[in-house]
Scaffold this motif. Structure first.
Motif, PDB file in Angstrom:
ATOM      1  N   VAL A   1       0.834  -1.205   0.000  1.00  0.00           N
ATOM      2  CA  VAL A   1       0.000   0.000   0.000  1.00  0.00           C
ATOM      3  C   VAL A   1       0.869   1.256   0.000  1.00  0.00           C
ATOM      4  O   VAL A   1       0.621   2.200  -0.761  1.00  0.00           O
ATOM      5  N   GLU A   2       1.892   1.249   0.826  1.00  0.00           N
ATOM      6  CA  GLU A   2       2.809   2.411   0.849  1.00  0.00           C
ATOM      7  C   GLU A   2       3.377   2.659  -0.541  1.00  0.00           C
ATOM      8  O   GLU A   2       3.408   3.794  -1.028  1.00  0.00           O
ATOM      9  N   GLU A   3       3.821   1.583  -1.181  1.00  0.00           N
ATOM     10  CA  GLU A   3       4.438   1.724  -2.502  1.00  0.00           C
ATOM     11  C   GLU A   3       3.403   2.084  -3.568  1.00  0.00           C
ATOM     12  O   GLU A   3       3.643   2.950  -4.409  1.00  0.00           O
ATOM     13  N   GLY A   4       2.263   1.445  -3.489  1.00  0.00           N
ATOM     14  CA  GLY A   4       1.228   1.667  -4.506  1.00  0.00           C
ATOM     15  C   GLY A   4       0.738   3.104  -4.532  1.00  0.00           C
ATOM     16  O   GLY A   4       0.576   3.700  -5.604  1.00  0.00           O
ATOM     17  N   LEU A   5       0.512   3.691  -3.367  1.00  0.00           N
ATOM     18  CA  LEU A   5       0.038   5.077  -3.314  1.00  0.00           C
ATOM     19  C   LEU A   5       1.061   6.023  -3.928  1.00  0.00           C
ATOM     20  O   LEU A   5       0.702   7.032  -4.539  1.00  0.00           O
ATOM     21  N   SER A   6       2.339   5.695  -3.760  1.00  0.00           N
ATOM     22  CA  SER A   6       3.386   6.548  -4.336  1.00  0.00           C
ATOM     23  C   SER A   6       3.449   6.424  -5.851  1.00  0.00           C
ATOM     24  O   SER A   6       3.864   7.358  -6.529  1.00  0.00           O
ATOM     25  N   LEU A   7       3.068   5.270  -6.369  1.00  0.00           N
ATOM     26  CA  LEU A   7       3.237   5.042  -7.807  1.00  0.00           C
ATOM     27  C   LEU A   7       2.065   5.555  -8.637  1.00  0.00           C
ATOM     28  O   LEU A   7       2.248   6.000  -9.776  1.00  0.00           O
ATOM     29  N   VAL A   8       0.854   5.484  -8.098  1.00  0.00           N
ATOM     30  CA  VAL A   8      -0.326   5.887  -8.873  1.00  0.00           C
ATOM     31  C   VAL A   8      -0.214   7.365  -9.249  1.00  0.00           C
ATOM     32  O   VAL A   8       0.321   8.168  -8.507  1.00  0.00           O
ATOM     33  N   ARG A   9      -0.715   7.725 -10.405  1.00  0.00           N
ATOM     34  CA  ARG A   9      -0.566   9.092 -10.907  1.00  0.00           C
ATOM     35  C   ARG A   9      -1.446  10.086 -10.131  1.00  0.00           C
ATOM     36  O   ARG A   9      -2.394   9.695  -9.463  1.00  0.00           O
ATOM     37  N   ASP A  10      -1.145  11.348 -10.280  1.00  0.00           N
ATOM     38  CA  ASP A  10      -1.992  12.417  -9.741  1.00  0.00           C
ATOM     39  C   ASP A  10      -3.431  12.228 -10.228  1.00  0.00           C
ATOM     40  O   ASP A  10      -3.671  12.006 -11.418  1.00  0.00           O
ATOM     41  N   GLY A  11      -4.368  12.324  -9.310  1.00  0.00           N
ATOM     42  CA  GLY A  11      -5.767  12.203  -9.702  1.00  0.00           C
ATOM     43  C   GLY A  11      -6.176  10.773  -9.980  1.00  0.00           C
ATOM     44  O   GLY A  11      -7.267  10.542 -10.499  1.00  0.00           O
ATOM     45  N   GLY A  12      -5.316   9.811  -9.665  1.00  0.00           N
ATOM     46  CA  GLY A  12      -5.623   8.408  -9.933  1.00  0.00           C
ATOM     47  C   GLY A  12      -6.514   7.796  -8.858  1.00  0.00           C
ATOM     48  O   GLY A  12      -6.995   8.475  -7.950  1.00  0.00           O
ATOM     49  N   ARG A  13      -6.731   6.506  -8.999  1.00  0.00           N
ATOM     50  CA  ARG A  13      -7.594   5.789  -8.061  1.00  0.00           C
ATOM     51  C   ARG A  13      -6.854   4.545  -7.574  1.00  0.00           C
ATOM     52  O   ARG A  13      -6.181   3.879  -8.360  1.00  0.00           O
ATOM     53  N   TYR A  14      -7.010   4.236  -6.291  1.00  0.00           N
ATOM     54  CA  TYR A  14      -6.294   3.102  -5.705  1.00  0.00           C
ATOM     55  C   TYR A  14      -7.284   2.265  -4.906  1.00  0.00           C
ATOM     56  O   TYR A  14      -7.914   2.752  -3.970  1.00  0.00           O
ATOM     57  N   VAL A  15      -7.437   1.006  -5.305  1.00  0.00           N
ATOM     58  CA  VAL A  15      -8.399   0.112  -4.658  1.00  0.00           C
ATOM     59  C   VAL A  15      -7.658  -0.867  -3.760  1.00  0.00           C
ATOM     60  O   VAL A  15      -6.678  -1.483  -4.194  1.00  0.00           O
ATOM     61  N   ILE A  16      -8.099  -0.992  -2.525  1.00  0.00           N
ATOM     62  CA  ILE A  16      -7.460  -1.902  -1.571  1.00  0.00           C
ATOM     63  C   ILE A  16      -8.379  -3.107  -1.383  1.00  0.00           C
ATOM     64  O   ILE A  16      -9.429  -3.018  -0.752  1.00  0.00           O
ATOM     65  N   ALA A  17      -7.990  -4.238  -1.975  1.00  0.00           N
ATOM     66  CA  ALA A  17      -8.839  -5.433  -1.942  1.00  0.00           C
ATOM     67  C   ALA A  17      -8.158  -6.598  -1.240  1.00  0.00           C
ATOM     68  O   ALA A  17      -8.785  -7.626  -1.011  1.00  0.00           O
ATOM     69  N   GLY A  18      -6.871  -6.431  -0.878  1.00  0.00           N
ATOM     70  CA  GLY A  18      -6.125  -7.600  -0.406  1.00  0.00           C
ATOM     71  C   GLY A  18      -5.980  -7.708   1.101  1.00  0.00           C
ATOM     72  O   GLY A  18      -5.472  -8.704   1.605  1.00  0.00           O
ATOM     73  N   HIS A  19      -6.427  -6.702   1.853  1.00  0.00           N
ATOM     74  CA  HIS A  19      -6.196  -6.731   3.301  1.00  0.00           C
ATOM     75  C   HIS A  19      -7.373  -7.371   4.032  1.00  0.00           C
ATOM     76  O   HIS A  19      -8.057  -6.740   4.811  1.00  0.00           O
ATOM     77  N   TYR A  20      -7.533  -8.669   3.784  1.00  0.00           N
ATOM     78  CA  TYR A  20      -8.631  -9.415   4.372  1.00  0.00           C
ATOM     79  C   TYR A  20      -8.373  -9.710   5.852  1.00  0.00           C
ATOM     80  O   TYR A  20      -9.299  -9.888   6.625  1.00  0.00           O
ATOM     81  N   THR A  21      -7.118  -9.765   6.221  1.00  0.00           N
ATOM     82  CA  THR A  21      -6.764  -9.931   7.643  1.00  0.00           C
ATOM     83  C   THR A  21      -5.776  -8.840   8.023  1.00  0.00           C
ATOM     84  O   THR A  21      -5.239  -8.141   7.161  1.00  0.00           O
ATOM     85  N   ASN A  22      -5.540  -8.727   9.316  1.00  0.00           N
ATOM     86  CA  ASN A  22      -4.687  -7.665   9.847  1.00  0.00           C
ATOM     87  C   ASN A  22      -3.216  -8.035   9.706  1.00  0.00           C
ATOM     88  O   ASN A  22      -2.724  -8.926  10.390  1.00  0.00           O
ATOM     89  N   ALA A  23      -2.510  -7.335   8.822  1.00  0.00           N
ATOM     90  CA  ALA A  23      -1.088  -7.616   8.614  1.00  0.00           C
ATOM     91  C   ALA A  23      -0.224  -6.469   9.128  1.00  0.00           C
ATOM     92  O   ALA A  23       0.934  -6.357   8.775  1.00  0.00           O
ATOM     93  N   GLY A  24      -0.802  -5.597   9.954  1.00  0.00           N
ATOM     94  CA  GLY A  24      -0.034  -4.491  10.505  1.00  0.00           C
ATOM     95  C   GLY A  24      -0.269  -3.184   9.777  1.00  0.00           C
ATOM     96  O   GLY A  24      -0.990  -3.134   8.779  1.00  0.00           O
ATOM     97  N   ALA A  25       0.346  -2.119  10.300  1.00  0.00           N
ATOM     98  CA  ALA A  25       0.064  -0.767   9.821  1.00  0.00           C
ATOM     99  C   ALA A  25       0.978  -0.360   8.675  1.00  0.00           C
ATOM    100  O   ALA A  25       2.078  -0.894   8.513  1.00  0.00           O
ATOM    101  N   SER A  26       0.515   0.596   7.896  1.00  0.00           N
ATOM    102  CA  SER A  26       1.300   1.212   6.825  1.00  0.00           C
ATOM    103  C   SER A  26       1.639   2.643   7.239  1.00  0.00           C
ATOM    104  O   SER A  26       0.844   3.318   7.892  1.00  0.00           O
ATOM    105  N   LEU A  27       2.805   3.098   6.815  1.00  0.00           N
ATOM    106  CA  LEU A  27       3.234   4.461   7.110  1.00  0.00           C
ATOM    107  C   LEU A  27       2.970   5.296   5.857  1.00  0.00           C
ATOM    108  O   LEU A  27       3.613   5.092   4.823  1.00  0.00           O
TER     109      LEU A  27
END
Lengths: 361, 361, 361, 361
Positions: free
Chosen positions: C257-283
């Protein structure tokens, strides 16, 4: 084109002085589409006859004043195959541009070959050279794309990108397209790319329906050889009796709208993209065809620069698999334009291409 | 109501055996609205006459079998003022419910007082008691809300919440509402709450226009005292010559749709909420009124449970400042229902209320 | 599965008495997916151990009580290949169902093989027979679709339809998919069908990346063999330096998630579908990664009946051209389930299939 | 402002030669807002020091070259009270403008008083005169609006219109606003106008919370006098234990985002409008705070011309009932700007106004 319903003539113009940021293209191809037929009949508003028509074209960069960049920010070079968006001068700050979300209704907006006067320069593509004003959105045609595929798509493809945006197809939607001219054929191809499960094309004549199948239609219906009841039966049979999720009208016929609204399913969406000129009124029962069906209807007028740029992206990735060039299969010389107009009007082809550097006689 | 166009009669029924989760209400108020007039004329499909009409009602909880919870998860108690959503039994799993986004078109859906038969129980509110099936969406009317305000809003308010959702008003939009019946008046109030800058109401007669002003309209136009040209001039004058951003039709007239589409601005949105029955066709020039205007048109059919619950939230916060009770200003006894129907049909009032425990004679 | 981290055992159950509308299937296939690994570790809430897992399955109709109809309204017949939506009992009338637009958060909702107890019947697919309660959404698998393709898509495909809806891909968008498990692979296939121009898949190991290419990815990046800087360079190179228009996360990793948000373009959209269980926090630097980029982020939790039905439509039209069966390439017997769980956990395959009627020993 | 962290000085400039379409305003008011504090600290990118700050201002038209029209198409006249949109030169044809839907990221975009250099003309409002380039969006302030109310709203109001658009409040939604500076206070007022049922404001200090109540907040929470647990209890108590439907962050604090995502309800929407500069990272558990909640998060960067024009419409209709002028309650003379900056930084007021024609000493 000296005026409405007058034969097209060949004239010579001086090469324009380029302002900073201006460009001159050597035309490779331009097109003769349904809009040019309307233009010739004088059915469009705001046309400053005499005019050089040809709104979508491709040319090689012959000359540029100063460093000019394309839409992607890269410098354009002499000899590049340049394509450009025919609409320009939208102001970006009036009410239409900034509040209404309708830049296609900006009063300052001009269109190459339609509302831009010849006196201002060589604006249309039915000409050996095209003058690109500073500020026109221009791009290099991607290497993977043949000029013939770009021109086959042409203005119809750009309009189709807009119509597909308005249609907001969800994956696995069933889509009905009414009209198999240049716009309808491109819409079929884009609906296929957008993940429609079933595409039904209603149109004519037979050769366009064959082309519709090549573009991706699963079922084609000849509107001249079927009754409304037969068409309803065919469409319902293909859609589990519910009707298509999405209907897109690209025919220009008032009857098509009456029929289309009746066929689309409850809660569906219907996009009207084909009524570019006034073909008379439709009789619509608002209770049965809109309110009780909880329908959504969206007009789709013109296009914006983003649709042009995204059409290029579509072509770059997918042109290889889609027979866009078949839409503009026949090419005319500059001195055959009156014949091209006549053939377009008689619907002998969805669209004619023009090679301005060629002479037949 | 024994059948179409037959006088309403008083009949007695046995108290039903409650299944687990079932409830019995002692009716405080029910309503006589335009739908009941259509019902009486036999204009609605799927009505199992004889029927006890009265689809929106309020009552106190007289009896419940087992612990029954309201929509907010809290247990309902004897004596609570209960309001409930008249639509029930939508299945949530058919194509209409799960794919089309049209739960209002679910084949299993039933409506209290309209499509639910008397034989099944005491379903309508024109009765001293109402039987609530298990699964009906029920809630306690918030303390701050008077029963008269809830009933004045009534079914029109729930429909209005749906229409306002479909209208998707942006802050500072100019809104035109056609029709000043119970639905139109509630739409005006909700458009005001939604931050419209200017609200124009077109309707009749004069007392409803006065009510429209109280609900929040900035300008009212009497449709019976003006020509189409005069209305156009008034509307354009109020909207800088562009037309309203949003039009909402709540009149049921085919002419209103023709006029409304012409008045809404380029790129605007037009919601059709008033064509609950078939009043004939509209003549629409698709080129001029939809395509060239890049318009969006949305049908709005029925309502869903969420609209009912959100109507309660609106009332809880805002009922104090909006004269909802004035929409249903006149109350009838149970033995005056034929008079109430006649008054509603003659448009002597936007809506009649019924107090089933009262007898006039 | 007697309880968390206990070996799966074979047990026998009596055939249930069917209520009206109930059905019994003879199981053909069920699946072992990542969720079952979480289930075995006791990481999911609300699981009533002991439980028969197996939430997506296919079976032939063995018995039905009364006439039972599928989601399309047609009667189901003995011997039909039945598929069904594992989620049921969502109430359709609570706040989550009717106001929030989150039926996947309905407190009454139950899931076959995950939150439905064995004591209630034969609910999971790791069993020779499956009991379908009245009200479960069931359908006949279209003839054109092989059972192996349905199961290869399986629950991942249904989740992918939801994720693709949330992503709202526009024609010619560039799409980045993070994660190449069963969900990510299906998302790649559906993004291709949705008209993405370029699809970049970031994942591991090598055989899944090869499968990603088969599903339609244009570029695959091995997350275990590249540094963040290398990945950024590869992604920017493929997207003209702007980043992808759409990012879809299907990896479950906080770093993704940290990496993905940095890569998506300005004005883009980011869908989070993989965090079905708790794998800890993102910075996450909200200024740099969300606000200044004018980004849109959408969580995507579970699925709804409509996603299941539309997945069937996708399969009916497109399964022939997409190697869904390769996602669940290996099949286990009923007495090999512990091995199947171990292989799934060790990521030896994206998904295991189970044939409950087969015994290995 | 000669450079970062240097005292503001008074300098004299020659009156510029106006090009066709250019205008010169005699400044009535300009503002000192939080952005100017960031500007003074050198925290913003692309600032060409020395610079005349003051991005939102009002002035009377002193001189125009040729006939110049406002955004509504009417000719501007000498003496008119002119307001203008501080952002200009966005090109309308690059990828950011035409494809991404992010004109606020156009590389050609310039902002009066922030990224426009003094050498180019008198661009900022901390000056007796302001030079308006051709193409700047200008309008006459409606007669009903006091200059003090326009300035009290100022840049915060324009940003707030954008944030409210991104929030897409549905009628009767519960809204939580974090931050009670100039932007947050305007957001509260606009959320009230948009039909929110409950508005919760979280901020500080006490006088701003009092102002929040005046702007329309139903509940205010002092972030400096409560623990996170107390705030959670207060918010849940006000929202039936579900959390607000909509959260809007206007505080600039990374902790506010962490807290806000936890408080918003399942399926809710969270708009991030306050992180104009880099205040460090937030620790976000994507499973718990985004994915499992099926949340939608939207960054909101800058504003567009349409937001400016719609802010004027809001003021025209509603300024009378909203104490916008109280946001900018204190006015400074031109030679008191260093004091104004110090007061703004110390949060002694949400915003300072400047009267450039006044001298204190």
């Amino acid at each position: 084109m000296p005026g409405p319903r007058q034969p097209v003539e060949l004239r010579e113009f001086d090469e324009p002085d380029l302002p900073p940021g201006g460009m001159l293209l050597r035309t490779l191809f331009s097109e003769v589409c349904g809009t040019d037929v309307h233009l010739w009949h004088g059915r469009l508003a705001g046309v400053p006859y005499p005019i050089i028509p040809g709104h979508v074209s491709i040319g090689t960069l012959a000359k540029a004043r100063g460093e000019v960049t394309g839409a992607d920010g890269r410098t354009l070079k002499e000899g590049d195959r340049i394509v450009f968006y025919d609409v320009h001068r939208a102001c970006g700050r009036c009410y239409a541009c900034s509040v209404s979300g309708t830049p296609t209704k900006c009063p300052s907006r001009k269109v190459y070959g339609i509302t831009d006067a010849a006196a201002d320069g060589l604006f249309g593509g039915w000409s050996e050279a095209i003058y690109l004003e500073p500020g026109v959105v221009a791009a290099v045609l991607p290497k993977a794309v043949a000029a013939e595929d770009y021109m086959g798509g042409g203005c119809g493809l750009i309009t189709a990108v807009h119509a597909i945006d308005r249609a907001a197809i969800r994956l696995a939607d069933r889509v009905m397209v009414q009209g198999t001219g240049a716009v309808g054929l491109s819409i079929i191809a884009l609906a296929r790319l957008s993940g429609a499960s079933t595409i039904i094309a209603i149109g004519a004549p037979a050769d366009r329906l064959a082309l519709a199948t090549q573009m991706g239609a699963d079922l084609t219906i000849d509107v001249t050889a079927t009754s409304p009841e037969e068409r309803r039966a065919l469409v319902m049979d293909e859609t589990d009796g519910r009707g298509p999720d999405i209907g897109i009208e690209a025919s220009g016929s008032p009857h098509a709208v009456e029929e289309g609204l009746s066929l689309v399913r409850d809660g569906g969406r219907y996009v009207i993209a084909g009524h570019y000129t006034n073909a008379g009124a439709s009789l619509i029962n608002v209770h049965e065809q809109i309110n009780r069906k909880h329908l959504e209807i969206r007009g789709c007028w013109g296009s914006e620069a983003g649709h042009f740029l995204r059409a290029l992206s579509v072509l770059e990735r997918y042109a290889g698999g889609i027979p866009f060039r078949a839409i503009g299969a026949k090419t005319y010389a500059l001195d055959e334009l009156n014949q091209a107009l006549a053939d377009a009007e008689a619907m002998r082809l969805p669209k004619a291409l023009v090679e301005p550097h060629r002479r037949a006689h």
